[in-house]
Scaffold this motif. Structure first.
Motif, PDB file in Angstrom:
ATOM      1  N   GLN A 296       0.858  -1.188   0.000  1.00  0.00           N
ATOM      2  CA  GLN A 296       0.000   0.000   0.000  1.00  0.00           C
ATOM      3  C   GLN A 296       0.898   1.244   0.000  1.00  0.00           C
ATOM      4  O   GLN A 296       0.974   1.997   0.968  1.00  0.00           O
ATOM      5  CB  GLN A 296      -0.915  -0.013   1.229  1.00  0.00           C
ATOM      6  N   TYR A 297       1.583   1.452  -1.135  1.00  0.00           N
ATOM      7  CA  TYR A 297       2.620   2.481  -1.197  1.00  0.00           C
ATOM      8  C   TYR A 297       2.031   3.900  -1.146  1.00  0.00           C
ATOM      9  O   TYR A 297       2.583   4.778  -0.482  1.00  0.00           O
ATOM     10  CB  TYR A 297       3.455   2.284  -2.467  1.00  0.00           C
ATOM     11  N   SER A 298       0.921   4.116  -1.828  1.00  0.00           N
ATOM     12  CA  SER A 298       0.298   5.442  -1.796  1.00  0.00           C
ATOM     13  C   SER A 298      -0.199   5.783  -0.391  1.00  0.00           C
ATOM     14  O   SER A 298      -0.074   6.931   0.074  1.00  0.00           O
ATOM     15  CB  SER A 298      -0.867   5.503  -2.785  1.00  0.00           C
ATOM     16  N   ARG A 299      -0.767   4.797   0.297  1.00  0.00           N
ATOM     17  CA  ARG A 299      -1.223   5.021   1.668  1.00  0.00           C
ATOM     18  C   ARG A 299      -0.046   5.339   2.590  1.00  0.00           C
ATOM     19  O   ARG A 299      -0.158   6.155   3.514  1.00  0.00           O
ATOM     20  CB  ARG A 299      -1.963   3.788   2.188  1.00  0.00           C
ATOM     21  N   ALA A 300       1.071   4.676   2.337  1.00  0.00           N
ATOM     22  CA  ALA A 300       2.255   4.941   3.164  1.00  0.00           C
ATOM     23  C   ALA A 300       2.717   6.389   3.012  1.00  0.00           C
ATOM     24  O   ALA A 300       3.051   7.055   4.000  1.00  0.00           O
ATOM     25  CB  ALA A 300       3.382   3.988   2.777  1.00  0.00           C
ATOM     26  N   LEU A 301       2.708   6.895   1.767  1.00  0.00           N
ATOM     27  CA  LEU A 301       3.140   8.274   1.541  1.00  0.00           C
ATOM     28  C   LEU A 301       2.146   9.263   2.158  1.00  0.00           C
ATOM     29  O   LEU A 301       2.551  10.295   2.702  1.00  0.00           O
ATOM     30  CB  LEU A 301       3.285   8.528   0.038  1.00  0.00           C
ATOM     31  N   ALA A 302       0.844   8.947   2.064  1.00  0.00           N
ATOM     32  CA  ALA A 302      -0.154   9.817   2.693  1.00  0.00           C
ATOM     33  C   ALA A 302       0.020   9.830   4.211  1.00  0.00           C
ATOM     34  O   ALA A 302      -0.093  10.887   4.858  1.00  0.00           O
ATOM     35  CB  ALA A 302      -1.560   9.333   2.323  1.00  0.00           C
ATOM     36  N   TYR A 303       0.304   8.668   4.803  1.00  0.00           N
ATOM     37  CA  TYR A 303       0.528   8.578   6.255  1.00  0.00           C
ATOM     38  C   TYR A 303       1.778   9.374   6.635  1.00  0.00           C
ATOM     39  O   TYR A 303       1.811  10.050   7.680  1.00  0.00           O
ATOM     40  CB  TYR A 303       0.685   7.110   6.649  1.00  0.00           C
ATOM     41  N   PHE A 304       2.803   9.305   5.776  1.00  0.00           N
ATOM     42  CA  PHE A 304       4.038  10.053   6.039  1.00  0.00           C
ATOM     43  C   PHE A 304       3.777  11.554   6.037  1.00  0.00           C
ATOM     44  O   PHE A 304       4.341  12.297   6.855  1.00  0.00           O
ATOM     45  CB  PHE A 304       5.088   9.684   4.993  1.00  0.00           C
ATOM     46  N   ASP A 305       2.917  12.008   5.114  1.00  0.00           N
ATOM     47  CA  ASP A 305       2.567  13.439   5.090  1.00  0.00           C
ATOM     48  C   ASP A 305       1.872  13.853   6.380  1.00  0.00           C
ATOM     49  O   ASP A 305       2.119  14.954   6.913  1.00  0.00           O
ATOM     50  CB  ASP A 305       1.666  13.725   3.885  1.00  0.00           C
ATOM     51  N   LEU A 306       0.979  12.998   6.908  1.00  0.00           N
ATOM     52  CA  LEU A 306       0.329  13.291   8.182  1.00  0.00           C
ATOM     53  C   LEU A 306       1.335  13.290   9.330  1.00  0.00           C
ATOM     54  O   LEU A 306       1.247  14.101  10.264  1.00  0.00           O
ATOM     55  CB  LEU A 306      -0.774  12.271   8.457  1.00  0.00           C
TER      56      LEU A 306
END
Length: 842
Positions: A296-306
Motif C-alpha cells: 500500500q505504497y500510496s497510503r504509506a506516503l499519505a501517512y508520512f505526510d500526516l
C-alpha cells in the motif's frame, strides 16, 4: 487414459504429439488395478474372491478354535494389507471380509447366518482386556491410513510434491487439511486421517527456517497466533485497571505489519490513540512498514505526510520506507531528492546501506546503469560496507542490460568482500550472460550454482530458459523446462511466455501448439504477455489464421488485450497485405479505450502508406501528438517513408527538421530515407549537407546512405566527396543498381582518381557479386586513358578467369600501347590471344 474433465481437443493434441494410443483401462500393475477416478466397490471383487478361495480350501470343522484364530490372524487379516498400502478400502468391503472371518472362526458357512456366542467387537479388543487383537479389518485400515499420513513427511517423494503443487496451502501439513467437493479421491481420503493425527503431533523447530511465528498455530489448531493476540486486547473495563503500555501496542501493531495485515495495524493504532497512549516514532515506523509489507505504497506516503505535521521527526528507517514506496510508484526524482537531502545533512538522519541500495534499485529501473555504479562507489567512499542485497542490486542493473563483463566483476568483488553469493547473485549473473547472447555461459553459471549447494529457484530456471530462447535454441529451452519440473519447481506463465517467443525465433509452429497444450494441461493460465508472444510467433512465419484464432480465444478467456497486442496484430496484418484488417484492429482498440502508443501509431502509418492513404497516415501522426504520445525516431522515420513513397521530398525534409527541433537523434535509416527522397527530388546539394551533418553527429553512414551520397556527388561532379565515401563505405551491392556503379567508376576515372576507382572495383569483387561486361569496359577505358596498360592487361586476365571473355577490340586497343613501349613479350601474347579469339568467333 484421460480424465473426463479434459477437453476432447486437448486430448487429441496430446495423443497426436506424444504418439500414444488411447485406452479406458490400464489393467493391473503389481497386483493393483490402475484406474482413473474414484474406485468403486466392484473394483475389489478380486480381493473378495481370493479370500473366498482360501476359506474353501480349509476345513473349519477339522481345526480347533486356536487353529482357526491363528489362520485368520496370519493369513486372512493380512491379505487386504497390500491393497490398503495404496487404497482406502470401502466400508462395505471391510464388512464382507469381517463377516467371512467371523463365520470361519465359529465354523459356519460364510454365506449363511449362524450363532456367535461372543460379539465380534469384544473379540477384536486388545489382549490386555481379554480380546484376541489383530482381527478387525477396520483397525488395520486406520493403521495403514496413518502409515500414509506418516509418509507425508517424505517431502522429496513425487506423490507428496504432486499433492502440494495441486492443493497449495491446503496441503500445508502444519494446519488442518481441507478437502473440497471435486478434489481427488486420494486427497479426500488423506485429509481426515491427517486432521485426526494432527492433534497428537508436536513440531520440531530445528533451524526455524520454515517457522512463521505469527501465522502458525501454536496453541489452537484453528487459530493463528496473530488472531490469539488480537483477541487479548484489553476491553474497556480491563483497560481501566490494567492499561496496556505503548510497547504492548507497538508489538501488536508490529505483529499485524509482519503479516501484511495493514488494516488490523491501523485499527490497533486507532485504539491506541483512543486509549490515551499516543504513538511515537517507533509506532509510525511500524505502521509505515505494515503499508509497505501490504504493497500500500500510496497510503504509506499519505501517512508520512500526516506524520510530518506532528512534532515527531523522521529517522533513517522512516525515510528508507518512504524511498522504497516512491521507487515502487515510479517517483524516482522524489526518492533521489530525499537521498540527496540525507547526504547533504539537510535533515538530521544520514543514509545507511538500505538507503544506498534503494537508490541503486531506482536507477536500475530507470535504466541508468552508470548512476547505479556511481551510488555504489559513493557508498564505499563514505565507509558504508555493502551487504549482499547491495551487490545483488548492482548485479541486477548490469544484468538487465546484458553487461556480462561488469556483472562478472561485481560477482567476483562480492566474494572478495567475504560474502557468499546467494540464488539472486547467481541468477543475476546468469541473466547477464543470457541477455548478451551467451547461453552456454549462462548454463555454466547455472551448473556452478548447483555445485555450490545453491538451489536454483523458479526465476533462475526462467532466466536460463530465456537465455536459450533468445538464442533460438528451443530444444535446450524445453529441456530446461523438463529439468525444472523434475526438480519439483512448477513452471509458470513466464516460462511459457519465454518458450512461445523462442518458437517465433525458430519458426516452429508445431512447437507453439505443443507448448500451448502443455500450459493448459499444467493448469497455467496465459496472461496477456503469453498471448502476445504466441500471436507474434504465429504471425512471424505466416500463420495468420492461427494468430487470429488465438486472439479470439484470448478474448473468450476474458484476457484484456493491451497496446502491444494490437501493435502485433496491426503490423502483422500490414506485412501480409491485409491493410483493411489493420484499420479494423485500430478501430477495435479505440473502442476499448486503449491509449494509442507510438509503436501502434508507427505500424498504422506504415499500413496506410502501403495502401496509398497518405491523408490517413497524416491524421494518425497528428493524433499521436494530440493524445500525448511522444514521437520517437521510429515514428518520424515511418512518416518520412510515407512522404518519400508519395514523392514529396519537401514534406520529408519538414518532418526531419521537426525531429531535430524536438531533440530526437536521427538514425542511419531515417537519414537514408531522406537522402533517397532528396535525390529523387533533384536536391543533391541537400544530400551532401545531410552527409556532413551525419559526420558531425557521429551518425553511421550505412550502405544505402553511402550510395545516395555517391549519386549526389556524381550529379554535382564533386569527386572529392565521392572519394571520401568510397574510402570509408561498407559496400552492399544489393542496395544499388549496376548502372549506378558503372556511373561511379566512370566518374572517378574521368576525375583522375584511378586508385579510388580501383578500390571501389576491388570492393565489388570482394562482395561476391557477378561483374558485368559493361563494368569491365568502363574500368578498362579509364585505365587506358591514363596509360596504365599493364593494369589493363591484368583486368583482361581477370575477365577470362571470371568466364567473361574480352572482345577483340579490347585486345586491339591495348596493342598499340605495348608496341609503342617496345614490349615484345606482351605484344606477342596479345597477338596470340587475338588470333585465337578470331578463330573461335569464325
Amino acid at each position: 487414459m484421460f480424465s473426463k474433465n479434459i477437453d476432447e481437443a486437448v486430448a487429441s493434441n496430446i495423443l497426436l504429439y506424444s504418439g500414444f494410443s488411447r485406452t479406458n483401462d490400464l489393467g493391473r500393475y503389481l497386483g493393483i488395478d490402475i484406474t482413473n477416478g474414484r474406485r468403486k466397490v466392484q473394483r475389489y471383487n478380486d480381493l473378495l474372491e481370493k479370500i473366498s478361495r482360501k476359506f474353501a480350501g480349509w476345513k473349519a470343522s477339522c481345526l480347533s478354535m486356536a487353529g482357526r484364530v491363528t489362520l485368520i490372524k496370519s493369513v486372512m487379516a493380512s491379505m487386504p494389507i497390500f491393497t490398503m498400502h495404496t487404497d482406502k478400502l470401502p466400508v462395505a468391503i471391510c464388512n464382507v471380509v469381517e463377516r467371512k472371518q467371523r463365520a470361519f472362526m465359529w465354523g459356519h458357512d460364510p454365506d449363511k447366518r449362524g450363532f456367535h456366542p461372543i460379539g465380534w467387537n469384544r473379540i477384536c479388543t486388545p489382549k490386555q482386556v481379554g480380546g484376541l487383537e489383530g482381527l478387525w479389518v477396520k483397525v488395520l485400515k486406520a493403521k495403514y491410513g496413518h502409515r500414509a499420513e506418516r509418509s507425508l513427511h517424505e517431502t522429496e517423494g513425487l506423490w507428496v510434491k504432486v499433492l502440494k503443487a495441486k492443493y497449495g496451502h491446503r496441503a500445508d501439513w502444519r494446519r488442518l487439511a481441507v478437502a473440497k467437493q471435486g478434489d481427488s479421491d486420494t486427497w479426500r481420503q488423506l485429509a481426515p486421517i491427517w486432521n485426526k493425527g494432527l492433534h497428537h503431533m508436536v513440531w520440531s523447530i530445528k533451524g526455524g527456517r520454515d517457522v512463521r511465528f505469527w501465522l502458525d498455530r501454536w496453541t489452537d489448531l484453528d487459530v493463528p497466533l496473530i488472531q490469539k493476540a488480537l483477541l487479548h486486547i484489553p476491553h474497556e473495563k480491563a483497560a481501566a485497571t490494567i492499561p496496556p503500555s505503548r510497547t504492548t501496542y507497538n508489538n501488536l501493531i508490529g505483529a499485524c505489519g509482519a503479516s501484511g495485515n495493514w488494516k488490523e495495524a491501523l485499527k490497533v493504532s486507532k485504539k491506541m490513540t483512543e486509549n490515551g497512549v499516543g504513538p511515537d516514532l517507533v509506532t509510525h515506523n511500524i505502521v509505515l512498514s505494515a503499508f509497505k509489507k501490504g504493497s500500500q505504497y500510496s497510503r504509506a506516503l499519505a501517512y508520512f505526510d500526516l506524520m510530518k505535521e506532528t512534532n515527531i521527526c523522521s529517522d533513517t528507517i522512516t525515510l528508507n520506507i518512504v524511498i522504497h514506496c516512491l521507487v515502487k510508484l515510479g517517483q524516482f526524482d522524489k526518492a533521489v531528492d530525499i537521498f540527496n537531502s540525507m547526504r547533504e545533512k539537510r535533515i538530521q538522519c544520514l543514509p545507511d546501506v538500505v538507503t544506498f541500495t534503494s537508490i541503486i534499485k531506482a536507477y536500475s529501473i530507470c535504466g541508468q546503469v552508470e548512476n547505479c555504479k556511481t551510488v555504489f562507489d559513493m557508498m564505499l567512499a563514505e565507509g558504508i560496507k555493502p551487504n549482499i542485497v547491495s551487490y545483488n542490486a548492482l548485479l541486477g542493473a548490469y544484468a538487465s542490460h546484458g553487461m556480462h563483463e561488469e556483472a562478472l566483476a561485481i560477482f567476483k568483488s562480492l566474494k572478495q568482500a567475504g560474502l557468499r553469493p546467494d540464488v539472486v547473485s547467481y541468477t543475476s549473473l546468469l541473466n547477464a550472460y543470457g541477455r548478451s547472447g551467451q547461453p552456454e555461459k549462462a548454463k555454466e553459471i547455472f551448473d556452478l550454482m548447483k555445485q555450490n549447494s545453491c538451489r536454483p529457484n523458479k526465476i533462475s530456471y526462467n532466466a536460463l530458459i530465456d537465455a536459450y530462447g533468445s538464442a533460438a535454441m528451443l530444444a535446450e529451452a524445453v529441456e530446461v523446462l523438463r529439468e525444472m519440473e523434475s526438480d519439483g519447481i512448477q513452471p509458470d506463465v513466464v516460462s511459457i511466455s519465454t518458450l512461445l517467443a523462442a518458437c517465433g525465433r525458430c519458426g516452429k509452429t508445431v512447437k507453439i501448439d505443443y507448448i500451448l497444450v502443455a500450459a493448459k494441461s499444467r493448469g497455467i493460465k496465459l496472461n496477456v504477455v503469453a498471448y502476445n508472444s504466441a500471436i507474434g510467433s504465429y504471425i512471424s512465419f505466416g500463420e495468420y489464421d492461427k494468430a487470429l484464432a488465438l486472439y479470439l480465444s484470448m478474448k473468450e478467456n476474458n484476457i484484456r488485450p493491451d497496446s502491444a497486442t494490437f501493435n502485433i496484430l496491426i503490423s502483422g496484418s500490414s506485412k501480409m497485405g491485409k491493410y483493411e484488417k489493420s484499420l479494423e484492429f485500430f478501430d477495435e482498440m479505440r473502442s476499448m479505450n486503449i491509449p494509442l502508443s507510438k509503436e501502434v501509431g508507427s505500424s498504422l502509418i506504415s499500413a496506410c502508406s502501403r495502401q496509398g492513404q497518405l491523408d490517413k497516415a497524416e491524421t494518425i501522426f497528428a493524433m499521436m501528438k494530440e493524445v500525448g504520445c511522444s514521437y520517437d525516431v521510429i515514428s518520424y522515420t515511418t512518416m518520412m517513408h510515407a512522404y518519400s513513397t508519395a514523392g514529396d521530398w519537401k514534406k520529408v525534409w519538414e518532418v526531419f527538421k521537426d525531429m531535430e527541433e524536438n531533440d530526437i537523434q536521427p538514425d542511419p535509416v531515417a537519414c537514408s530515407f531522406l537522402m533517397e527522397s532528396l535525390n529523387r527530388g533533384c536536391q543533391p546539394t541537400r544530400v551532401l549537407e545531410l552527409a556532413e551533418l551525419m559526420r558531425e553527429k557521429n551518425i553511421l553512414l550505412n550502405s544505402r546512405a553511402s550510395f545516395e551520397v555517391l549519386s549526389a556527388s556524381s550529379i554535382l561532379r564533386d569527386w572529392r566527396k565521392a572519394s571520401e565515401i568510397v574510402e570509408h563505405m561498407d559496400l552492399s551491392l544489393s542496395l544499388t543498381s549496376v548502372g549506378l556503379l558503372n556511373q561511379l567508376l566512370h566518374f572517378l576515372g574521368k576525375s583522375g582518381k584511378i586508385e579510388t576507382m580501383m578500390k571501389l572495383f576491388y570492393k565489388i569483387v570482394a562482395s561476391g557479386e557477378k561483374i558485368s561486361f559493361t563494368t569491365y569496359s568502363v574500368l578498362l577505358e579509364n585505365l587506358l586513358a591514363v596509360g596504365k596498360w599493364r593494369k589493363y592487361i591484368e583486368v583482361l586476365q581477370w575477365m577470362e578467369d571470371a568466364g567473361t571473355p574480352p572482345s577483340p577490340q579490347m585486345y586491339i586497343n591495348v596493342l598499340s600501347y605495348t608496341s609503342r613501349d617496345k614490349n615484345t613479350e606482351y605484344s606477342v601474347q596479345i597477338q596470340e590471344r587475338l588470333h585465337a579469339l578470331r578463330q573461335k568467333i569464325a
